[in-house]
Design a protein around this motif. Structure first.
Motif, PDB file in Angstrom:
ATOM      1  N   ILE A 136      31.774  48.003  34.242  1.00  0.00           N
ATOM      2  CA  ILE A 136      32.135  47.235  33.064  1.00  0.00           C
ATOM      3  C   ILE A 136      33.560  46.719  33.154  1.00  0.00           C
ATOM      4  N   ALA A 137      34.406  47.379  33.984  1.00  0.00           N
ATOM      5  CA  ALA A 137      35.786  46.922  34.143  1.00  0.00           C
ATOM      6  C   ALA A 137      35.856  45.595  34.882  1.00  0.00           C
ATOM      7  N   LEU A 138      34.791  45.240  35.609  1.00  0.00           N
ATOM      8  CA  LEU A 138      34.759  43.974  36.337  1.00  0.00           C
ATOM      9  C   LEU A 138      34.240  42.823  35.482  1.00  0.00           C
ATOM     10  N   LEU A 139      33.823  43.108  34.258  1.00  0.00           N
ATOM     11  CA  LEU A 139      33.261  42.050  33.427  1.00  0.00           C
ATOM     12  C   LEU A 139      34.256  40.921  33.138  1.00  0.00           C
ATOM     13  N   PRO A 140      35.532  41.191  32.853  1.00  0.00           N
ATOM     14  CA  PRO A 140      36.456  40.056  32.652  1.00  0.00           C
ATOM     15  C   PRO A 140      36.552  39.139  33.867  1.00  0.00           C
ATOM     16  N   LEU A 141      36.632  39.724  35.069  1.00  0.00           N
ATOM     17  CA  LEU A 141      36.649  38.891  36.274  1.00  0.00           C
ATOM     18  C   LEU A 141      35.322  38.170  36.451  1.00  0.00           C
ATOM     19  N   SER A 142      34.238  38.862  36.143  1.00  0.00           N
ATOM     20  CA  SER A 142      32.926  38.240  36.272  1.00  0.00           C
ATOM     21  C   SER A 142      32.798  37.021  35.353  1.00  0.00           C
ATOM     22  N   LEU A 143      33.277  37.142  34.120  1.00  0.00           N
ATOM     23  CA  LEU A 143      33.253  36.000  33.201  1.00  0.00           C
ATOM     24  C   LEU A 143      34.145  34.874  33.686  1.00  0.00           C
ATOM     25  N   LEU A 144      35.263  35.234  34.331  1.00  0.00           N
ATOM     26  CA  LEU A 144      36.177  34.219  34.845  1.00  0.00           C
ATOM     27  C   LEU A 144      35.579  33.493  36.038  1.00  0.00           C
ATOM     28  N   TRP A 145      34.903  34.224  36.915  1.00  0.00           N
ATOM     29  CA  TRP A 145      34.357  33.627  38.133  1.00  0.00           C
ATOM     30  C   TRP A 145      33.041  32.892  37.893  1.00  0.00           C
ATOM     31  N   PHE A 146      32.155  33.493  37.077  1.00  0.00           N
ATOM     32  CA  PHE A 146      30.804  32.954  36.933  1.00  0.00           C
ATOM     33  C   PHE A 146      30.548  32.330  35.567  1.00  0.00           C
ATOM     34  N   GLY A 147      31.492  32.452  34.642  1.00  0.00           N
ATOM     35  CA  GLY A 147      31.333  31.832  33.343  1.00  0.00           C
ATOM     36  C   GLY A 147      30.407  32.627  32.437  1.00  0.00           C
ATOM     37  N   LEU A 148      30.149  32.043  31.261  1.00  0.00           N
ATOM     38  CA  LEU A 148      29.298  32.688  30.269  1.00  0.00           C
ATOM     39  C   LEU A 148      27.841  32.414  30.611  1.00  0.00           C
TER      40      LEU A 148
END
Length: 288
Positions: A136-148
């Motif tokens: 879950i700590a990677l979710l901010p990066l995931s949203l930044l890289w792959f969008g919503l």
């Protein structure tokens, strides 16, 4: 004095007929019924439900703690309206994609580690770095890289599944006996054929254990990620259903969503993984 002991005369013991033997008294039916695990678990579940309903009535505040009857009513209404099945289907669809990708990558990484020294170093380094890292700590990066979108959730699911399964699979590969290894080499098996025909069948208990651990991590990660993701995008699966009803103060529906998460977890564990173990490792005598 004679050096030989006296010889006792032979005798024959007459045994009673089998019909005259007293058979063991069968256990009373309440004892036999109580010996069944499903009944004991059902009784425990009913006791928990009764405690829940009693605590809710004593609290007398539906906003803080709705009772079981109220929660079940909300669950049945949302199931009948199709809202809850739609959320469940959305969550399970995303979960299957991330789980499948993570499983394939874990098997590939474990196969590389057991085949080459460099692969072993890569697996050891990556698992030491990323396995303790919460997905879950990677979710901010995931949203930044792959969008919503769904890709963000799949990214964190792959992370939650890949590392624990890779560790379990590699540990199972290391536990394969030298006899099986030499048998595979004698038959000329190399590379992927050696892994597929020798290592994977022999390490199947560890692989199944990794699959169960990966499933548990992925399911928890998905619900937690959907809570954050749903707050950002306004859509999602079960996590968004729980988050949305919490904002609207429908606590009974929040509990209905939590019950749905628990039921799905029990069904996957009891139907899929238990059946898979029964038809493979238990049937083959690899596990009691």
């Amino acid at each position: 004095m004679s050096m030989h002991p006296p010889i006792r005369p032979e005798y024959q013991l007459e045994l009673p007929p089998i019909a005259e033997l007293s058979l063991a008294t069968p256990l009373p039916w309440p004892t036999r019924l109580w010996n069944r695990a499903w009944l004991r678990k059902s009784v425990i579940l009913l006791v928990l439900i009764a405690l829940w309903e009693g605590a809710a009535r004593w609290q007398n505040n539906d906003l803080l703690l709705p009772g079981f009857i109220q929660t079940f009513t909300a669950f049945a209404q949302d199931m009948a309206s199709g809202e809850l099945p739609a959320k469940i289907g959305m969550s399970l669809g995303t979960l299957v994609k991330g789980y499948a990708i993570g499983t394939v990558l874990a098997l590939a990484l474990s196969s590389l580690a057991v085949s080459t020294r460099v692969g072993r170093d890569i697996l050891g380094t990556l698992t030491s770095m990323f396995n303790p890292l919460p997905a879950i700590a990677l979710l901010p990066l995931s949203l930044l890289w792959f969008g919503l979108g769904e890709n963000s959730l799949i990214f964190v699911l792959v992370h939650s599944v890949m590392w624990p399964m890779a560790v379990n699979t590699y540990t199972g590969f290391l536990g394969v006996s030298d006899t099986l290894r030499m048998t595979g080499r004698n038959y000329g098996l190399r590379g992927l054929r050696y892994v597929w025909h020798i290592l994977i069948p022999a390490a199947l208990p560890s692989i199944l254990s990794g699959l169960k651990i990966g499933w548990a991590f992925a399911w928890r990660t998905l619900i937690a990620a959907e809570l954050v993701f749903g707050a950002s995008s306004g859509k999602g699966g079960l996590g968004w259903y729980i988050f949305q009803n919490r904002n609207e103060l429908y606590t009974d529906r929040v509990f209905a969503g939590l019950i749905s998460v628990i039921i799905i977890g029990l069904l996957v564990e009891g139907l899929i993984f238990t059946t898979l173990e029964r038809v493979t490792v238990k049937r083959w005598g690899m596990q009691k």
